[in-house]
Design an enzyme around this catalytic site. Structure first.
Site, PDB file in Angstrom:
ATOM      1  N   CYS A 199       1.309 100.881  13.822  1.00 33.14           N
ATOM      2  CA  CYS A 199       1.932 101.594  12.702  1.00 33.14           C
ATOM      3  C   CYS A 199       3.382 101.873  13.130  1.00 33.14           C
ATOM      4  O   CYS A 199       3.745 101.682  14.304  1.00 33.14           O
ATOM      5  CB  CYS A 199       1.184 102.886  12.423  1.00 33.14           C
ATOM      6  N   HIS A 202       2.116 111.302  19.311  1.00 33.69           N
ATOM      7  CA  HIS A 202       1.332 112.481  18.901  1.00 33.69           C
ATOM      8  C   HIS A 202       2.150 113.766  18.936  1.00 33.69           C
ATOM      9  O   HIS A 202       1.770 114.767  18.354  1.00 33.69           O
ATOM     10  CB  HIS A 202       0.156 112.711  19.862  1.00 33.69           C
ATOM     11  N   GLU A 239      -2.422 115.518  19.114  1.00 34.50           N
ATOM     12  CA  GLU A 239      -1.555 115.859  17.975  1.00 34.50           C
ATOM     13  C   GLU A 239      -1.924 117.240  17.427  1.00 34.50           C
ATOM     14  O   GLU A 239      -1.049 118.060  17.104  1.00 34.50           O
ATOM     15  CB  GLU A 239      -1.724 114.797  16.878  1.00 34.50           C
TER      16      GLU A 239
HETATM   17 FE1  F3S Z   1       1.267 106.047  13.058  1.00 34.66          FE
HETATM   18 FE2  F3S Z   1       2.783 108.103  12.801  1.00 34.66          FE
HETATM   19 FE3  F3S Z   1       1.136 107.464  10.943  1.00 34.66          FE
HETATM   20  S1  F3S Z   1       1.844 107.459  14.648  1.00 34.66           S
HETATM   21  S2  F3S Z   1      -0.531 106.568  11.978  1.00 34.66           S
HETATM   22  S3  F3S Z   1       2.851 106.320  11.557  1.00 34.66           S
HETATM   23  S4  F3S Z   1       1.542 109.448  11.700  1.00 34.66           S
END
Ligand code: F3S
Length: 708
Positions: free
Chosen positions: A12, A72, A124
């Site tokens: 991500c 996190h 987190e």
């Molecule tokens: Fe990744 Fe940030 Fe979302 S680490 S899952 S983009 S909150």
């Protein structure tokens, strides 16, 4: 085999940023550190370590060095501590996480009671708690939210990877408490996108491969979602791929957790392409004409169609007298003449023996061909090439078996009949079975109840029902539960047909409740009421029975309309009241236990199932205000039987008369021990004006009654 990678898979943006940030520090000479592993992927963490970026658990270990904060995020105390220790901080906290931290920080300043929906131990969430001044409440489910003790000013935030549904359910619970709740949806869309695209891909393909760390919660979640749709394999790297997962597979889906770099996804896809090429090469060796991508489709064609398309391949040399001729696509019968390590030779009546290559011998993977066929066996094979360079026809037993297996499955599916299969392997979400082809039994359809360990079905023969069949997708879904339910229904029907009041039946205690036990008497659960368990008093069915216990019961009542059956257990033993008059004659003194007290007296159990009443007037000589002044529940006492009515199952008892009878006995013993003193007391009785009747009134009355 078509390989499709999910639209949203792998890193991500937050994780990508963390890794890029870490790598951008790499060029400097000094070692860098991350507080905890940078991402949930041990291969990436190992690679980073090799590049001088190492994880530590405590800032105290790296005084004066550089620390990279992972996606996190961390609590404000960590930043303060880093400053104290002269540690340079490179902050790679994901922007979405940062936003959630800012919200929590502001809410804490405004004195909100903060509820964080998330996993208690997740870094987190722990960091968010830190930003709340350690005042936030963490709940991971609506159930936990029910127990919260909150003020009237409440705000809710969520861990970025939480399912939307969980946040909504917590909100609902809090609103049910009549609390005015401010909800901040801090959930990140990346997780949602990955889960949705994995789900729709899993619905389209035959097999899913999910890549990501075993310790990554979001990858495990992806695997779980996919496993509900098709056989799913969770791997960390390409080395874990197995060829047999893709046998007869047309479409494979690939997805990856948010901590999986593109490179690892590419490696997996490359390895899958290799496996596919290897399979295609095997095909090509025996079938130059067939394109591997069309192999399965061609197999599905019936023999006639295949034969029509290939008439030109008829071999004229076979016209020699006495020798059979055949063409591509023919299904013929032959006899196995030789079983070699890599092929099987078959006499099909032609000028040369036919050859079955190992890959065409069976639907399942073959390690040892002699386990499949033996010399002399008569088998059916399909001609897939009329002649190789040496003039041998190339044959396939696998294709005939496969076609037959499909026909069998289609017939079973159409007629709703059962088929036999063997448990092959436990995969995510269920069990793979061999039903001539590889089928899938979802975990929820393996048995009627929940199955703790599916491994117990591997290698076992199972009766199954086909519930979904799609030849074009190579999809075979089966249910063992459906067969078991049908069996149960038949058994239930038989039981209802033969059920009659008064029958004695064998049963199994299925469930205990406060009011009785449900006993399975052959697919039908009857109620054994607590009052019908024993002639004696039973406080709770579990005092006598346990779940799973096999017992004999008597059918007391059958209500076919309402499908209710009443059962009795005590009726199988003699009613103790039948012999109560004989065992406890009037005037006898018996021992008993006080079962309960009432304003009008105490009930005393003489033996299990036989109890009598000591009326309040029979408790003591003197006037008794309350039963409990004389006896308590549990007291063991001696009572005198005043009357027994077996038919009405009643017994009247007297405590005072039993005591009165005891008194002279005690006096007599006393007399024997102290004769002189007794004599003296006797002589004094008339003078003191106390009469014997005053002392032994009841005893004298009883004697008088006895002599009547
Ligand atoms: Fe990744 Fe940030 Fe979302 S680490 S899952 S983009 S909150």
């Amino acid at each position: 085999m078509k390989i499709i990678v999910a639209k949203y898979a792998g890193f991500c943006s937050g994780v990508k940023k963390a890794v890029t940030t870490a790598l951008s520090c790499e060029s400097q000479t000094e070692s860098k550190y991350t507080l905890g592993p940078l991402i949930h992927n041990r291969h990436v963490v190992k690679e980073l370590e090799e590049k001088g970026i190492k994880p530590v658990n405590n800032l105290d270990e790296i005084t004066g060095k550089t620390v990279i904060i992972r996606s996190h995020g961390v609590s404000p105390e960590i930043f303060e501590r880093a400053e104290e220790l002269n540690i340079k901080v490179v902050d790679a906290t994901c922007p979405f996480v940062k936003k959630a931290q800012k919200i929590v920080w502001d809410l804490a300043k405004e004195n909100y009671d903060i509820v964080i929906v998330g996993d208690h131990g997740h870094p987190e969430v722990q960091a968010l708690v830190g930003w709340s001044g350690k005042k936030a409440h963490v709940v991971d489910s609506p159930e936990e939210a029910k127990d919260l003790n909150l003020t009237s000013k409440v705000a809710v935030v969520a861990q970025t990877t939480q399912p939307q549904e969980n946040l909504e359910n917590v909100e609902k619970v809090l609103k049910e408490k009549n609390i005015d709740v401010k909800v901040y949806n801090t959930i990140c869309n990346a997780t949602h996108q990955r889960q949705n695209s994995a789900l729709s891909l899993a619905r389209e393909v035959d097999v899913m491969v999910v890549i990501g760390g075993y310790n990554s919660a979001n990858t495990r979640k992806l695997a779980k979602i996919c496993s509900r749709e098709c056989p799913t394999y969770h791997i960390e790297h390409s080395g874990e791929l197995k060829k047999e997962w893709f046998v007869d597979t047309k479409k494979v889906g690939v997805t990856a957790g948010a901590s999986t770099p593109d490179r690892i996804i590419e490696e997996v896809v490359e390895k899958m392409v290799e496996i596919n090429q290897e399979q295609e090469k095997n095909e090509a060796q025996i079938e130059e004409v067939e394109q591997s991508a069309q192999t399965n489709a061609e197999e599905a064609n019936d023999v006639e169609a295949s034969a029509q398309e290939n008439t030109q391949e008829t071999v004229e040399e076979h016209l020699e007298e006495g020798l059979k001729t055949f063409k591509k696509g023919d299904v013929i019968t032959g006899h196995v003449v030789q079983v070699n390590e890599n092929e099987v030779m078959v006499d099909v009546g032609g000028k040369s023996e036919g050859i079955i290559p190992l890959s065409e011998l069976s639907i399942s993977r073959v390690e040892d061909p002699s386990a499949v066929v033996q010399p002399g066996d008569e088998i059916k094979v399909q001609v897939i090439k009329v002649e190789d360079e040496e003039g041998h026809p190339i044959l396939s037993k696998r294709r005939v078996d496969r076609r037959r297996a499909w026909e069998k499955l289609e017939e079973a599916f159409g007629k709703g009949t059962e088929i036999e299969g063997t448990g092959l392997e436990v995969v995510k979400g269920g069990l793979l079975v061999d039903v001539g082809l590889r089928g899938f039994v979802p975990a929820s359809l393996v048995d009627i109840g929940y199955v703790e360990n599916l491994e117990e079905f591997v290698g076992k023969s199972l009766l199954l029902k086909v519930i979904e069949l799609d030849k074009s997708k190579n999809k075979i879904v089966l249910s063992r539960k459906a067969i078991l339910e049908e069996e149960l229904e038949r058994k239930r029907q038989r039981t209802w047909d033969e059920l009659e009041e008064g029958q004695e039946r064998d049963g199994v205690v299925r469930r205990l409740t406060d009011f009785g036990a449900f006993v399975d008497i052959g697919g039908v659960d009857g109620l054994l009421h607590v009052s019908e368990i024993s002639w004696g008093r039973v406080d709770h069915p579990s005092d006598i029975l346990s779940e799973g216990q096999e017992i004999k019961v008597k059918v007391l009542n059958v209500d076919r309309d309402k499908e209710r059956v009443s059962l009795g257990l005590k009726q199988l033993a003699e009613n103790p009241w039948n012999r109560a008059e004989e065992k406890y004659p009037v005037n006898s003194i018996v021992k008993g236990k006080v079962l309960r007290t009432t304003p009008f007296g105490a009930f005393v159990e003489i033996e299990p199932g036989v109890e009598g009443l000591v009326h309040i007037s029979q408790l003591a000589e003197e006037h008794v205000e309350k039963t409990e002044d004389v006896v308590s529940v549990g007291d063991e006492i001696e009572v005198k039987v005043l009357g027994v009515d077996s038919e009405a199952q009643r017994m009247s008892l007297s405590l005072k008369e039993a005591k009165a009878k005891e008194a002279p006995k005690k006096e007599k013993k006393k007399e024997q021990r102290q004769p002189k003193v007794e004599e003296q007391e006797d002589t004094e009785l008339p003078e003191s004006g106390v009469k014997l009747g005053d002392l032994y009134g009841d005893l004298l009355r009883q004697k008088a009654n006895e002599s009547k």
